[in-house]
Design an enzyme around this catalytic site. Sequence first.
Site, PDB file in Angstrom:
ATOM      1  N   LYS A 201       0.866  -1.184   0.000  1.00 49.90           N
ATOM      2  CA  LYS A 201       0.000   0.000   0.000  1.00 49.90           C
ATOM      3  C   LYS A 201       0.895   1.225   0.000  1.00 49.90           C
ATOM      4  O   LYS A 201       1.742   1.393   0.873  1.00 49.90           O
ATOM      5  CB  LYS A 201      -0.882  -0.011   1.236  1.00 49.90           C
ATOM      6  CG  LYS A 201      -1.685   1.263   1.381  1.00 49.90           C
ATOM      7  CD  LYS A 201      -2.620   1.173   2.541  1.00 49.90           C
ATOM      8  CE  LYS A 201      -3.375   2.464   2.724  1.00 49.90           C
ATOM      9  NZ  LYS A 201      -4.358   2.359   3.812  1.00 49.90           N
ATOM     10  N   LYS A 254      -2.353  -1.654  -3.453  1.00 46.74           N
ATOM     11  CA  LYS A 254      -3.217  -0.476  -3.394  1.00 46.74           C
ATOM     12  C   LYS A 254      -2.389   0.800  -3.465  1.00 46.74           C
ATOM     13  O   LYS A 254      -1.401   0.922  -2.745  1.00 46.74           O
ATOM     14  CB  LYS A 254      -3.980  -0.507  -2.072  1.00 46.74           C
ATOM     15  CG  LYS A 254      -4.785   0.720  -1.792  1.00 46.74           C
ATOM     16  CD  LYS A 254      -5.325   0.655  -0.404  1.00 46.74           C
ATOM     17  CE  LYS A 254      -6.021   1.935  -0.058  1.00 46.74           C
ATOM     18  NZ  LYS A 254      -6.472   1.930   1.330  1.00 46.74           N
TER      19      LYS A 254
HETATM   20  N1  LIG Z   1      -6.506   3.263   6.524  1.00 47.65           N
HETATM   21  C1  LIG Z   1      -6.148   4.099   5.463  1.00 47.65           C
HETATM   22  C2  LIG Z   1      -7.293   4.530   4.585  1.00 47.65           C
HETATM   23  C3  LIG Z   1      -6.926   4.553   3.176  1.00 47.65           C
HETATM   24  C4  LIG Z   1      -5.842   5.368   2.621  1.00 47.65           C
HETATM   25  C5  LIG Z   1      -5.495   6.631   3.374  1.00 47.65           C
HETATM   26  O1  LIG Z   1      -6.393   7.418   3.657  1.00 47.65           O
HETATM   27  O2  LIG Z   1      -4.316   6.781   3.674  1.00 47.65           O
HETATM   28  C6  LIG Z   1      -7.745   3.832   2.182  1.00 47.65           C
HETATM   29  C7  LIG Z   1      -8.786   2.923   2.773  1.00 47.65           C
HETATM   30  N2  LIG Z   1      -8.240   1.664   3.111  1.00 47.65           N
HETATM   31  C8  LIG Z   1      -8.284   4.781   1.128  1.00 47.65           C
HETATM   32  C9  LIG Z   1      -9.086   4.028   0.080  1.00 47.65           C
HETATM   33  C10 LIG Z   1      -9.585   4.919  -1.036  1.00 47.65           C
HETATM   34  O3  LIG Z   1      -8.989   5.988  -1.275  1.00 47.65           O
HETATM   35  O4  LIG Z   1     -10.567   4.520  -1.678  1.00 47.65           O
END
Ligand SMILES: NCC[C@H](CC(=O)O)[C@@H](CN)CCC(=O)O
Length: 331
Positions: A201, A254
Amino acid sequence: MDISSILQGGYQHPLSRSWQGRRQLTKSMFMYPIFITDDPDASVVIPSLPGQRRWGVNQLETFLGPLVKKGLKSVIIFGVPLTCEKTLQDGRGTPADDPSGPVIQAIKKIRLLFPSLYIACDVCLCEYTSHGHCGLLHADSTINTKPSVLRLAEVSVNYAKAGAHCVAPSDMMDGRIKAIKQALIDADLASKCTLMSYSAKFASALYGPFRDAAGSAPSFGDRKCYQLPPTAKGLARRAIQRDMVEGADIIMVKPALPYLDIISDATQLASDHPIACYQVSGEFAMVHAGAAAGVYDLKTMAFETTESMVRAGATLILSYFTPDFLDWLEV
Ligand SMILES: NCC[C@H](CC(=O)O)[C@@H](CN)CCC(=O)O
Ligand SMILES: [Zn+2]
């Protein structure tokens, strides 16, 4: 012209063109990210995410019923506690697994309403602490890894106990997969709950609309000390291999489109795991924005982007286009 130069005969018909892809998009490949808030009757438009809303648990039948009828197979729940006090005092992100909170209430309601629907839950603390970081902090505001992974493991077990089929930690804390897996084992839930790791990520600029929707932007600084640098191919490969060893059942990359090479790496490194990818909020908004600007047809680009993820090796796509694909796909 050499015989070997002639390729067009292999794809001159729509059916033979459809045979050229090793795998095709199907409805069951799509997992729908949904935002559940703590106003039980809420149905609130999210301006930065076209067609998406924050829903209260009393709206779940109205919201998900038609989608399940069209073939929706899985959702991933994001809690959005708007009315409760985000707790800095205890620093534990207490609302995350509050038994009366939006996530646990939604798990129980969906299990009742739609027994066949697969429920994944995002596990993170950013939506539940007023500092808005994905982990707990030292006094100097740096990430305090050990209590963070213990708290994330506690939240995961509570979601699994409430009936989640899958927990998906998006926090990126070092060692959380091992901690969560061990906690599920200790709770005798490891064989009942899938552990989907957001392994690779990245610290992407594409999370803005989500942060608007979930109110989860960090109150200071950024997430560059725990989300991977966009250039970090080696770190991504190491994180994928680490999470495989620590017990992840599914490996996720991601965001997706700017990281197709990482999806391909994950497919090669974790060749015996399902590979998920998340077409994040900014990717979704970008596709919509380009279509609105007349650059391309929306449906065509939604297919082109998600089919590229399948070509890279993804077997599961988290996407806000899920409701659209339930209409666009036959199976
Ligand atoms: N837990 C982090 C949330 C996160 C990314 C972020 O805000 O840094 C994601 C959710 N898992 C964002 C997902 C998205 O942008 O759709
Ligand atoms: Zn987070």
